[in-house]
Enzyme design. Structure first.
Site, PDB file in Angstrom:
ATOM      1  N   MET A  32      -7.691   9.116   8.793  1.00  0.00           N
ATOM      2  CA  MET A  32      -8.169   9.654   7.515  1.00  0.00           C
ATOM      3  C   MET A  32      -9.114  10.829   7.735  1.00  0.00           C
ATOM      4  O   MET A  32     -10.110  10.979   7.015  1.00  0.00           O
ATOM      5  CB  MET A  32      -8.888   8.549   6.704  1.00  0.00           C
ATOM      6  CG  MET A  32      -7.975   7.400   6.334  1.00  0.00           C
ATOM      7  SD  MET A  32      -8.833   6.029   5.552  1.00  0.00           S
ATOM      8  CE  MET A  32      -9.430   5.122   6.971  1.00  0.00           C
ATOM      9  N   ASP A  47       0.813  -1.213   0.000  1.00  0.00           N
ATOM     10  CA  ASP A  47       0.000   0.000   0.000  1.00  0.00           C
ATOM     11  C   ASP A  47       0.843   1.259   0.000  1.00  0.00           C
ATOM     12  O   ASP A  47       2.025   1.220   0.266  1.00  0.00           O
ATOM     13  CB  ASP A  47      -0.831   0.028   1.295  1.00  0.00           C
ATOM     14  CG  ASP A  47      -2.077  -0.803   1.157  1.00  0.00           C
ATOM     15  OD1 ASP A  47      -2.378  -1.209   0.037  1.00  0.00           O
ATOM     16  OD2 ASP A  47      -2.732  -1.036   2.191  1.00  0.00           O
ATOM     17  N   LYS A  55      -3.668   3.275  -2.912  1.00  0.00           N
ATOM     18  CA  LYS A  55      -4.604   4.254  -3.449  1.00  0.00           C
ATOM     19  C   LYS A  55      -4.187   5.640  -2.989  1.00  0.00           C
ATOM     20  O   LYS A  55      -3.815   5.814  -1.841  1.00  0.00           O
ATOM     21  CB  LYS A  55      -6.015   4.003  -2.921  1.00  0.00           C
ATOM     22  CG  LYS A  55      -6.507   2.638  -3.237  1.00  0.00           C
ATOM     23  CD  LYS A  55      -7.588   2.231  -2.257  1.00  0.00           C
ATOM     24  CE  LYS A  55      -7.796   0.735  -2.341  1.00  0.00           C
ATOM     25  NZ  LYS A  55      -8.248   0.148  -1.117  1.00  0.00           N
TER      26      LYS A  55
HETATM   27  N1  SAH Z   1      -4.288   0.032   8.762  1.00  0.00           N
HETATM   28  C1  SAH Z   1      -3.712   1.322   9.062  1.00  0.00           C
HETATM   29  C2  SAH Z   1      -4.641   2.469   8.793  1.00  0.00           C
HETATM   30  C3  SAH Z   1      -5.040   2.615   7.367  1.00  0.00           C
HETATM   31  S1  SAH Z   1      -6.052   3.988   7.116  1.00  0.00           S
HETATM   32  C4  SAH Z   1      -3.254   1.323  10.524  1.00  0.00           C
HETATM   33  O1  SAH Z   1      -3.579   0.413  11.270  1.00  0.00           O
HETATM   34  O2  SAH Z   1      -2.554   2.254  10.900  1.00  0.00           O
HETATM   35  C5  SAH Z   1      -4.903   5.214   6.661  1.00  0.00           C
HETATM   36  C6  SAH Z   1      -4.800   6.282   7.718  1.00  0.00           C
HETATM   37  O3  SAH Z   1      -3.996   5.829   8.791  1.00  0.00           O
HETATM   38  C7  SAH Z   1      -4.126   7.537   7.264  1.00  0.00           C
HETATM   39  O4  SAH Z   1      -5.005   8.378   6.545  1.00  0.00           O
HETATM   40  C8  SAH Z   1      -3.764   8.151   8.587  1.00  0.00           C
HETATM   41  O5  SAH Z   1      -4.875   8.703   9.205  1.00  0.00           O
HETATM   42  C9  SAH Z   1      -3.349   6.938   9.384  1.00  0.00           C
HETATM   43  N2  SAH Z   1      -1.896   6.709   9.341  1.00  0.00           N
HETATM   44  C10 SAH Z   1      -1.251   5.619   8.911  1.00  0.00           C
HETATM   45  N3  SAH Z   1       0.080   5.734   9.082  1.00  0.00           N
HETATM   46  C11 SAH Z   1       0.270   6.930   9.647  1.00  0.00           C
HETATM   47  C12 SAH Z   1       1.420   7.643  10.082  1.00  0.00           C
HETATM   48  N4  SAH Z   1       2.643   7.132   9.966  1.00  0.00           N
HETATM   49  N5  SAH Z   1       1.249   8.865  10.639  1.00  0.00           N
HETATM   50  C13 SAH Z   1       0.028   9.377  10.777  1.00  0.00           C
HETATM   51  N6  SAH Z   1      -1.091   8.760  10.383  1.00  0.00           N
HETATM   52  C14 SAH Z   1      -0.974   7.546   9.831  1.00  0.00           C
END
Ligand code: SAH
Length: 467
Positions: A383, A247, A269
């Site tokens: 998000m 991803d 995406k």
């Molecule tokens: N499965 C992922 C989340 C996917 S949704 C998890 O468990 O973290 C994607 C969202 O995750 C992004 O839009 C943001 O809000 C958050 N996100 C993921 N990695 C991040 C990071 N390093 N710093 C800040 N937000 C993050």
């Protein structure tokens, strides 16, 4: 080579230990764990030693005699320098027995290495006494590389040795086993699924296919970005993958851990343009799995937190492929902790809620904001940057104080991390001032004030702010 490494069978052989303290106890336990019969002789035997060994060793509570060594294959001498270890060593040696004097390599016929044990696998490390600390550090490194089920894998392989011998021509056997240990059936054993692996192995040895024809799919969480925040399992699976479907949120540093010849496919995406539709991602996972590959579907954070991992699991399972899930550190827990922000706190928050700010289509978020506002606990919005103004307004109109602290963490745990803090009512301004455009979390609640970084419109990454 200063000393010759060899593995000695101690089953039911006698090992004699001189000494009555901690070191003697350790050597006795080591020998017992290798199946030896152990005799401990010394004039003083500590209480701990007696308590530990009374049922498993012969304890002789007096000064040693020459005859105590009779029948022994190894002798350990674990006594003080003033208690003439060299002399005892000499006596044992004259009887043709190999001697180890604890902490005195010069007096030793053999030394004991640092040991790593996983079932039938034993790895021994020696620095010939020159750097035992380095030996221990190396041992820890190797430990972390070894899958925890490696012992089970070797047992598994051992059980099929004869079947493979009968089935596969001698000139092909080596290749068979080499590809076995790198292959999907081994991956199933290592994933803790021996039953599935047995089924696959039976099918394989009873079929005419040369090697495995069915792969395995792993849905793996890559954590928030810092590669050191991968789990050991994720690390191992990334290194074992034939194909990695990853991803947008998977960092380059994490991808760099894959094998050089692994196929890497970007299926992420960007917010609005879907690079690869979800059903196509799932179709690819299945197609590669059916082609016999070890497929790693690598997802940011935890695969089951706002990651559609659940759907992927269902679909791949329905396709009849073995599929396993490896959890990851989700962005909320990873980014917050790394930013010094405790999501729960005895004084400030007794609960935390994870919520998505991403709506399906144009509809308003399907979230009960009144209920979330009433909780007065920590709220982490994934998000949520695009909907920040709406979210702040809804929370405030439903009773959450306009002054509630908020923190916005962008690119948490990465070098490009930005943290901005302020009050809920200023959330959209904060995001603007911080220049937040990448993946970011909104953390709302009293604990947000504890995050690293200065308050209101200050950013951790000054350069980025100026730019
Ligand atoms: N499965 C992922 C989340 C996917 S949704 C998890 O468990 O973290 C994607 C969202 O995750 C992004 O839009 C943001 O809000 C958050 N996100 C993921 N990695 C991040 C990071 N390093 N710093 C800040 N937000 C993050």
């Amino acid at each position: 080579m200063k000393r010759f490494p060899a593995f000695i069978d101690l089953q039911d052989r006698w090992v004699v230990i001189l000494g009555g303290g901690e070191a003697a106890l350790k050597k006795a336990q080591l020998a017992i764990s290798a199946g030896a019969r152990v005799r401990v002789v010394w004039s003083v035997l500590s209480d701990a030693l007696q308590a530990e060994l009374s049922a498993t060793a012969e304890l002789i509570h007096r000064s040693p005699r020459e005859s105590d060594f009779d029948g022994a294959i190894l002798v350990f001498i674990a006594v003080c320098e003033t208690e003439m270890p060299g002399q005892w060593a000499q006596i044992a040696r004259q009887k043709g027995i190999l001697v180890n004097v604890v902490d005195q390599p010069a007096l030793c016929d053999f030394t004991t290495p640092s040991i790593i044990e996983r079932g039938r696998l034993t790895i021994a490390i020696s620095t010939d006494g020159a750097g035992p600390a380095y030996g221990r550090a190396l041992r820890a490194k190797i430990e972390s590389m070894l899958p925890s089920h490696i012992g089970a894998l070797l047992d598994f392989a051992g059980r099929y040795r004869d079947a493979v011998k009968n089935k596969i021509a001698p000139q092909n056997r080596r290749e068979f086993w080499e590809s076995f240990f790198d292959g999907p059936i081994a991956a199933q054993v290592l994933a803790g699924d021996p039953k599935g692996a047995h089924e696959a192995m039976l099918a394989l040895v009873n079929s005419d296919t040369k090697f495995a024809d069915r792969g395995v799919v792993h849905i793996v969480g890559a954590g928030p970005g810092d590669p050191e925040l991968l789990t050991l399992k994720a690390f191992r699976l990334i290194q074992s993958a034939d194909v990695i479907l990853y991803d947008r949120l998977v960092s380059d540093e994490v991808l760099a851990l894959a094998r050089r010849d692994a196929e890497r496919l970007y299926v992420g995406k960007a917010k609005s343009d879907h690079a690869v539709p979800q059903d196509e991602i799932e179709a690819k996972m299945i197609a590669f799995g059916r082609a016999g590959k070890i497929v790693v579907r690598l997802k940011g954070g935890d695969p089951f937190i706002f990651g559609r991992g659940g759907e992927e699991l269902e679909t791949v399972r329905a396709a009849g492929l073995p599929v396993y899930v490896t959890p990851g550190i989700t962005a909320a827990t990873g980014c917050a902790a790394a930013a010094g922000l405790p999501l729960t706190h005895r004084d400030w928050a007794h609960a935390v809620t994870f919520v998505t700010g991403h709506a399906k289509g144009e509809n308003e978020l399907d979230v009960d904001w009144a209920a979330l506002a009433a909780l007065k606990n920590t709220l982490v919005v994934y998000m949520g940057v695009g909907k920040a103004e709406f979210i702040a307004r809804r929370l405030i109109s439903n009773g959450r104080a306009a002054s509630t602290p908020v923190a916005v963490i962008e690119n948490g745990t990465r070098e490009t991390e930005i943290i901005v803090k302020g009050a809920l009512e200023a959330l959209p301004d904060l995001i603007k001032a911080g220049g937040v455009t990448g993946p970011a979390l909104l953390v709302i609640g009293e604990v947000a004030a504890l995050a690293n970084g200065e308050n209101l419109l200050t950013t951790v990454n000054q350069e980025r702010r100026v730019a």
